[in-house]
Design a protein around this motif. Structure first.
Motif, short mmCIF file in Angstrom:
data_model
loop_
_atom_site.label_atom_id
_atom_site.label_comp_id
_atom_site.label_asym_id
_atom_site.label_seq_id
_atom_site.Cartn_x
_atom_site.Cartn_y
_atom_site.Cartn_z
N LEU A 1 12.54 -31.65 29.54
CA LEU A 1 13.58 -31.47 30.54
C LEU A 1 13.76 -32.75 31.35
CD1 LEU A 1 12.80 -27.86 31.82
CD2 LEU A 1 14.24 -28.58 29.89
N ARG A 2 14.84 -33.45 31.09
CA ARG A 2 15.16 -34.69 31.80
C ARG A 2 16.50 -34.52 32.50
NH1 ARG A 2 10.17 -36.76 31.84
NH2 ARG A 2 9.38 -37.22 29.74
N PRO A 3 16.50 -34.25 33.81
CA PRO A 3 17.77 -34.11 34.53
C PRO A 3 18.61 -35.36 34.35
CG PRO A 3 15.91 -33.47 35.92
CD PRO A 3 15.33 -34.11 34.69
N PRO A 4 19.92 -35.26 34.18
CA PRO A 4 20.72 -34.01 34.17
C PRO A 4 20.98 -33.49 32.76
CG PRO A 4 22.18 -35.89 34.24
CD PRO A 4 20.78 -36.45 34.13
N PHE A 5 20.11 -33.82 31.80
CA PHE A 5 20.42 -33.56 30.39
C PHE A 5 19.90 -32.22 29.88
CE2 PHE A 5 20.02 -38.34 30.54
CZ PHE A 5 21.38 -38.57 30.55
N PHE A 6 20.04 -31.15 30.66
CA PHE A 6 19.71 -29.82 30.15
C PHE A 6 20.42 -28.78 31.00
CE2 PHE A 6 16.56 -30.41 33.48
CZ PHE A 6 16.45 -29.16 34.06
N ASN A 7 20.56 -27.57 30.42
CA ASN A 7 21.08 -26.44 31.19
C ASN A 7 20.49 -25.15 30.64
OD1 ASN A 7 22.95 -25.17 29.18
ND2 ASN A 7 24.01 -27.14 29.36
N LYS A 8 20.55 -24.12 31.42
CA LYS A 8 19.91 -22.84 31.10
C LYS A 8 20.42 -22.25 29.79
CE LYS A 8 19.03 -18.29 33.24
NZ LYS A 8 19.90 -17.37 32.47
N GLU B 1 18.06 -21.53 26.50
CA GLU B 1 17.92 -20.16 25.98
C GLU B 1 18.27 -20.12 24.49
OE1 GLU B 1 18.76 -16.67 28.88
OE2 GLU B 1 20.28 -18.19 29.29
N ASP B 2 19.33 -20.82 24.09
CA ASP B 2 19.71 -20.85 22.68
C ASP B 2 18.58 -21.41 21.82
OD1 ASP B 2 22.21 -19.85 23.25
OD2 ASP B 2 23.22 -21.80 23.24
N LEU B 3 17.91 -22.45 22.31
CA LEU B 3 16.81 -23.06 21.56
C LEU B 3 15.60 -22.11 21.49
CD1 LEU B 3 16.88 -26.74 22.90
CD2 LEU B 3 18.03 -25.79 20.89
N LEU B 4 15.29 -21.47 22.60
CA LEU B 4 14.13 -20.57 22.65
C LEU B 4 14.29 -19.40 21.68
CD1 LEU B 4 13.46 -20.50 26.50
CD2 LEU B 4 12.09 -21.64 24.75
N ILE B 5 15.51 -18.93 21.51
CA ILE B 5 15.77 -17.83 20.58
C ILE B 5 15.38 -18.21 19.15
CG2 ILE B 5 17.65 -16.52 19.49
CD1 ILE B 5 19.01 -16.52 22.29
N HIS B 6 15.47 -19.48 18.84
CA HIS B 6 15.20 -19.96 17.48
C HIS B 6 13.79 -20.54 17.32
CE1 HIS B 6 19.65 -19.88 17.37
NE2 HIS B 6 19.48 -19.68 16.08
N THR B 7 12.90 -20.30 18.25
CA THR B 7 11.61 -20.98 18.28
C THR B 7 10.46 -20.09 17.83
OG1 THR B 7 12.34 -22.46 20.05
CG2 THR B 7 9.97 -22.15 19.81
N ASN B 8 9.60 -20.64 16.96
CA ASN B 8 8.36 -19.96 16.57
C ASN B 8 7.16 -20.46 17.36
OD1 ASN B 8 9.92 -20.46 13.57
ND2 ASN B 8 9.46 -18.36 14.19
N LEU B 9 7.16 -21.77 17.64
CA LEU B 9 6.09 -22.37 18.44
C LEU B 9 6.74 -23.22 19.52
CD1 LEU B 9 2.84 -24.09 17.14
CD2 LEU B 9 4.10 -24.99 19.09
N LEU B 10 6.39 -22.92 20.77
CA LEU B 10 6.96 -23.63 21.92
C LEU B 10 5.87 -24.44 22.60
CD1 LEU B 10 9.13 -24.15 24.12
CD2 LEU B 10 8.37 -22.02 25.21
N LYS B 11 6.15 -25.72 22.83
CA LYS B 11 5.24 -26.58 23.57
C LYS B 11 5.98 -27.14 24.78
CE LYS B 11 3.76 -31.00 24.40
NZ LYS B 11 4.55 -32.23 24.69
N LEU B 12 5.36 -27.01 25.95
CA LEU B 12 5.94 -27.51 27.18
C LEU B 12 4.83 -27.76 28.19
CD1 LEU B 12 7.77 -24.49 28.93
CD2 LEU B 12 5.95 -24.26 27.28
N ASN B 13 5.16 -28.44 29.31
CA ASN B 13 4.14 -28.68 30.32
C ASN B 13 4.27 -27.67 31.45
OD1 ASN B 13 6.08 -29.68 32.21
ND2 ASN B 13 5.91 -31.73 31.35
N SER B 14 3.35 -27.71 32.39
CA SER B 14 3.29 -26.69 33.45
C SER B 14 4.54 -26.66 34.31
CB SER B 14 2.06 -26.93 34.34
OG SER B 14 0.86 -26.71 33.63
N SER B 15 5.06 -27.83 34.67
CA SER B 15 6.26 -27.85 35.52
C SER B 15 7.48 -27.33 34.77
CB SER B 15 6.50 -29.27 36.04
OG SER B 15 6.72 -30.18 34.98
N GLU B 16 7.56 -27.63 33.47
CA GLU B 16 8.67 -27.10 32.67
C GLU B 16 8.55 -25.59 32.51
OE1 GLU B 16 9.28 -31.16 29.98
OE2 GLU B 16 7.89 -29.59 29.32
N LEU B 17 7.33 -25.09 32.32
CA LEU B 17 7.11 -23.65 32.24
C LEU B 17 7.53 -22.97 33.54
CD1 LEU B 17 5.88 -21.12 30.89
CD2 LEU B 17 3.70 -21.77 31.93
#
Length: 308
Positions: A156-163, A167-183
């Motif tokens: 997540l690099r502002p301003p290059f993302f939106n909800k 959500e569209d990406l998460l729907i297609h995900t089997n394994l998700l990796k992110l950091n604590s602030s992104e979570l």
């Protein structure tokens, strides 16, 4: 019986660029970083990306060839320049990024050769930053319909993302990796949970994600899979900079999990590689594979937690 490492078909999709650091420019981009480390670990990853028809793009291609990473799926853009990120490093661990836009990797176009490559892949790795432009985003969405096992590395690099897109990406995900602030940010769209585990389970249930792993820098990681929680306290090292450490973690973790090794050993190996890369400058330093095991052996008995 599991495949041999060199026979596993791993595809990374997304940005390749130059991290312009105070000490000079170094190759970067999360998908490229992951591919670089997987290659160091004995895999043969394929990288789908796009560079400009310029000196910077040619230099990246030559560096990939030198590292013996396939450039068969690199596109050349005659209108847009090769990507660059201006990295500002503070006290070795705090890094801010000025991501130049638009650039070549924003314009990855669909190619018929992608269809067989991705549909037959054992693992398709992609990030969220690549979706900032409609052209690359459209190509990614086509590929997600083909891939069987999809690994999303949130960035997540502002301003290059939106909800909506996340959500569209998460729907297609089997394994998700992110950091604590992104979570915290993403889970906060749907709840007010305070603990990482509750936030992870929320995303897991809401988007039907099999495995979620949250990295915590020098404090290790937490992984949730199939009702079990795995943790690792990380490794204490002398940090040069943290650029690319998360990408190295993902490569190390996947190198074990794709070989059907235990998830506890996978998070340990991922943490060890991430920590090792933090002792070097830049995301893709020269290192020897045995340095990872040496770091694990040095910390043996002090860093592991059992699954809960």
């Amino acid at each position: 019986m599991s495949k041999k490492v060199e026979d596993l078909n791993i595809v990374c999709f997304g940005e390749i660029l130059w991290d312009v650091l105070p000490g000079g420019a170094m190759p970067g981009g999360a998908p490229m970083n992951v591919a670089y480390h997987l290659k160091k670990l004995g895999f043969e990853p394929k990288l789908i990306t796009r560079v400009g028809y310029d000196h910077w793009g040619e230099e990246l291609i030559q560096l990939m060839k030198k590292s013996e990473i396939s450039t068969d799926y690199f596109q050349i853009d005659h209108d847009s320049e090769t990507g660059k990120v201006i990295a500002n490093v503070f006290d070795n661990s705090n890094v801010t990024y000025d991501i130049i836009s638009p650039v070549a990797w924003d314009q990855i176009q669909w190619d018929e050769s992608f269809e067989q490559l991705v549909s037959e892949s054992d693992c398709f790795i992609f990030g969220s930053l690549i979706t900032r432009n409609e052209k690359s985003r459209s190509t990614l969405y086509q590929l997600l319909e083909l891939a069987k096992t999809k690994v999303l590395d949130i960035n997540l690099r502002p301003p290059f993302f939106n909800k909506k897109i996340i959500e569209d990406l998460l729907i297609h995900t089997n394994l998700l990796k992110l950091n604590s602030s992104e979570l915290e940010l993403i889970a906060g769209w749907f709840s007010c949970y305070d603990s990482d585990e509750d936030r992870m389970r929320l995303l897991q249930d809401r988007f039907d994600i099999l495995t979620i792993v949250v990295t915590k820098g020098g404090e290790g990681c937490t992984l949730v899979n199939n009702g079990s929680v795995y943790t690792h306290r990380g490794f204490k090292v002398k940090v040069a900079d943290t650029i690319g450490s998360g990408d190295a973690f993902l490569a190390g973790f996947l190198s074990y999990s794709l070989q059907d090794k235990s998830l506890q050993s996978a998070v340990e190996y991922g943490n060890a590689l991430g920590a090792l890369i933090a002792t070097y400058s830049g995301a893709c330093p020269q290192y020897q594979k045995n340095e990872i095991q040496m770091l694990i052996n040095k910390n043996f008995g002090s860093s592991n937690n059992n699954p809960a």
